[in-house]
Design a protein around this motif. Sequence first.
Motif, mmCIF file in Angstrom:
data_model
loop_
_atom_site.group_PDB
_atom_site.id
_atom_site.type_symbol
_atom_site.label_atom_id
_atom_site.label_comp_id
_atom_site.label_asym_id
_atom_site.label_seq_id
_atom_site.Cartn_x
_atom_site.Cartn_y
_atom_site.Cartn_z
ATOM 1 N N ILE A 1 0.839 -1.197 0.000
ATOM 2 C CA ILE A 1 0.000 0.000 0.000
ATOM 3 C C ILE A 1 0.876 1.250 0.000
ATOM 4 O O ILE A 1 0.557 2.263 -0.626
ATOM 5 C CB ILE A 1 -0.972 0.001 1.212
ATOM 6 C CG1 ILE A 1 -1.993 1.120 1.094
ATOM 7 C CG2 ILE A 1 -0.234 0.086 2.528
ATOM 8 C CD1 ILE A 1 -3.043 0.902 0.057
ATOM 9 N N THR B 1 4.184 2.544 -6.504
ATOM 10 C CA THR B 1 3.820 2.522 -5.088
ATOM 11 C C THR B 1 4.361 3.788 -4.433
ATOM 12 O O THR B 1 5.539 4.124 -4.599
ATOM 13 C CB THR B 1 4.400 1.279 -4.386
ATOM 14 O OG1 THR B 1 3.862 0.109 -5.008
ATOM 15 C CG2 THR B 1 4.045 1.258 -2.909
ATOM 16 N N MET C 1 -3.195 5.584 3.353
ATOM 17 C CA MET C 1 -3.814 4.277 3.134
ATOM 18 C C MET C 1 -5.331 4.389 3.023
ATOM 19 O O MET C 1 -5.985 3.518 2.451
ATOM 20 C CB MET C 1 -3.417 3.289 4.236
ATOM 21 C CG MET C 1 -3.970 3.568 5.608
ATOM 22 S SD MET C 1 -3.483 2.285 6.798
ATOM 23 C CE MET C 1 -4.510 0.912 6.267
ATOM 24 N N ASN C 2 -5.888 5.487 3.507
ATOM 25 C CA ASN C 2 -7.340 5.675 3.466
ATOM 26 C C ASN C 2 -7.805 6.560 2.318
ATOM 27 O O ASN C 2 -8.995 6.855 2.214
ATOM 28 C CB ASN C 2 -7.824 6.306 4.785
ATOM 29 C CG ASN C 2 -7.834 5.305 5.917
ATOM 30 O OD1 ASN C 2 -8.039 4.115 5.684
ATOM 31 N ND2 ASN C 2 -7.601 5.768 7.133
ATOM 32 N N ASN C 3 -6.885 7.008 1.477
ATOM 33 C CA ASN C 3 -7.265 7.968 0.446
ATOM 34 C C ASN C 3 -6.570 7.613 -0.869
ATOM 35 O O ASN C 3 -5.460 8.067 -1.147
ATOM 36 C CB ASN C 3 -6.888 9.387 0.896
ATOM 37 C CG ASN C 3 -7.525 10.460 0.039
ATOM 38 O OD1 ASN C 3 -7.695 10.288 -1.163
ATOM 39 N ND2 ASN C 3 -7.866 11.584 0.661
ATOM 40 N N ASP C 4 -7.228 6.791 -1.672
ATOM 41 C CA ASP C 4 -6.641 6.351 -2.942
ATOM 42 C C ASP C 4 -6.376 7.524 -3.874
ATOM 43 O O ASP C 4 -5.348 7.566 -4.564
ATOM 44 C CB ASP C 4 -7.571 5.354 -3.642
ATOM 45 C CG ASP C 4 -7.703 4.048 -2.879
ATOM 46 O OD1 ASP C 4 -6.909 3.835 -1.943
ATOM 47 O OD2 ASP C 4 -8.589 3.251 -3.220
ATOM 48 N N GLU C 5 -7.294 8.475 -3.901
ATOM 49 C CA GLU C 5 -7.151 9.614 -4.802
ATOM 50 C C GLU C 5 -5.925 10.454 -4.447
ATOM 51 O O GLU C 5 -5.142 10.848 -5.317
ATOM 52 C CB GLU C 5 -8.412 10.483 -4.753
ATOM 53 C CG GLU C 5 -8.385 11.652 -5.730
ATOM 54 C CD GLU C 5 -9.668 12.476 -5.688
ATOM 55 O OE1 GLU C 5 -9.652 13.589 -6.259
ATOM 56 O OE2 GLU C 5 -10.663 12.015 -5.093
ATOM 57 N N ARG D 1 -3.324 9.419 -2.726
ATOM 58 C CA ARG D 1 -2.139 8.591 -2.951
ATOM 59 C C ARG D 1 -1.731 8.622 -4.429
ATOM 60 O O ARG D 1 -0.557 8.780 -4.763
ATOM 61 C CB ARG D 1 -2.424 7.158 -2.498
ATOM 62 C CG ARG D 1 -1.186 6.318 -2.277
ATOM 63 C CD ARG D 1 -1.477 5.057 -1.493
ATOM 64 N NE ARG D 1 -2.372 4.148 -2.173
ATOM 65 C CZ ARG D 1 -3.600 3.852 -1.773
ATOM 66 N NH1 ARG D 1 -4.085 4.409 -0.672
ATOM 67 N NH2 ARG D 1 -4.353 3.002 -2.443
ATOM 68 N N ASP D 2 -2.704 8.507 -5.319
ATOM 69 C CA ASP D 2 -2.409 8.546 -6.756
ATOM 70 C C ASP D 2 -1.898 9.921 -7.180
ATOM 71 O O ASP D 2 -1.004 10.028 -8.032
ATOM 72 C CB ASP D 2 -3.661 8.186 -7.561
ATOM 73 C CG ASP D 2 -4.025 6.716 -7.436
ATOM 74 O OD1 ASP D 2 -3.145 5.926 -7.050
ATOM 75 O OD2 ASP D 2 -5.188 6.366 -7.713
#
Length: 345
Positions: free
Chosen positions: A264, A287, A326-330, A332-333
């Motif tokens: 993650i 990653t 880890m709680n926010n895919d947007e 992180r991307d």
Amino acid sequence: MKVIVDARNVTRTGIGTYTKNLVKGLLECKRLPLDIALAGKPEDIERSFGRDVKIIPLSDSIYSLREQVDTFFMELRSKGDFDLVHYLNYNKSFFSVMPYVVTVHDLIQFRFGYSSKVKQVLGKMVLQNTVKNAKAVICVSNFVRNELLDFCKIDESKVFVVYNPVPKISYSDSEEEDNFTKPFKIYVLCVGNRKPHKNFGVVVRALELLKDKYPELGLVIVGKKFEEYDYLDKLVEASQVRERVLLLEGVPYAYLSFLYKNAILTVSPSLYEGFGFVPFESLKFDTLPLISDIPVSRELFFSMDEDVFFDPHSPTDLASKIELFMNNDELRDKKKKLLSKYLDY
């Protein structure tokens, strides 16, 4: 030009990666008329570069009296046949009969006291002699250059910064991936040798702070240890998350790639680096890396937002950054996209 490249450390981590990338680049170089020979253990060189390269046998007894003798006689035998030696670390004979350049990666031996005081004094003498008499000194970052100039009295006009090349990583979905399983449903990955300055303990402590809220989160640490039962083994065993920490050594490249790709996040918690490959490798596998807030990190990722950096002395700060991403895919991307521009520096 005929050049001998010191490849004694090709099997080691860190400097071994540098050796492989540099040698492959030199062997593939078409712009310069280079005739390259590699000095080191023949079996290690052949395993890394094949049987078609020129090899000058040289023992890998680094930081030893034998090294002083062997590197001197290697130069003596090669004088007249080659124009230059490139030493990929400062440890070489005190006496030289050939012109040479040297790469300095860091001064960690002197900053963290990993050897006895006698060895540190002798090591400093070798370092000062090597850089003083080199035709040119290559540092892998401005941070290292500044440290070296502060540590040694040498002509700064011959000290150059050449950043490490980002490793050429190629890994795609294949049948081999079907042989691997994720060690945890969700995990954070750390990669690096297990010397204390790598500071993996702060990641274990951060995981303890997150254990109740995120019981599925695990930690994988991949890296060589130097004692049968080291400080990290002891710390993990005494921790509240010992069942959720996996310590690995000698991982095949394909599995390491799999671990990078499926993490993650990666975390680079080091207290000191001359450069640091892991954040770049992490980005190659798409990653997001969280990066220790130390001088060289700020140099390499000079315009990056604060939230990818963390205080390497604070498990609380690191835990908050892990939870944030880890709680926010947007998010992180978005950060991965911003960081990826540094792959082309």
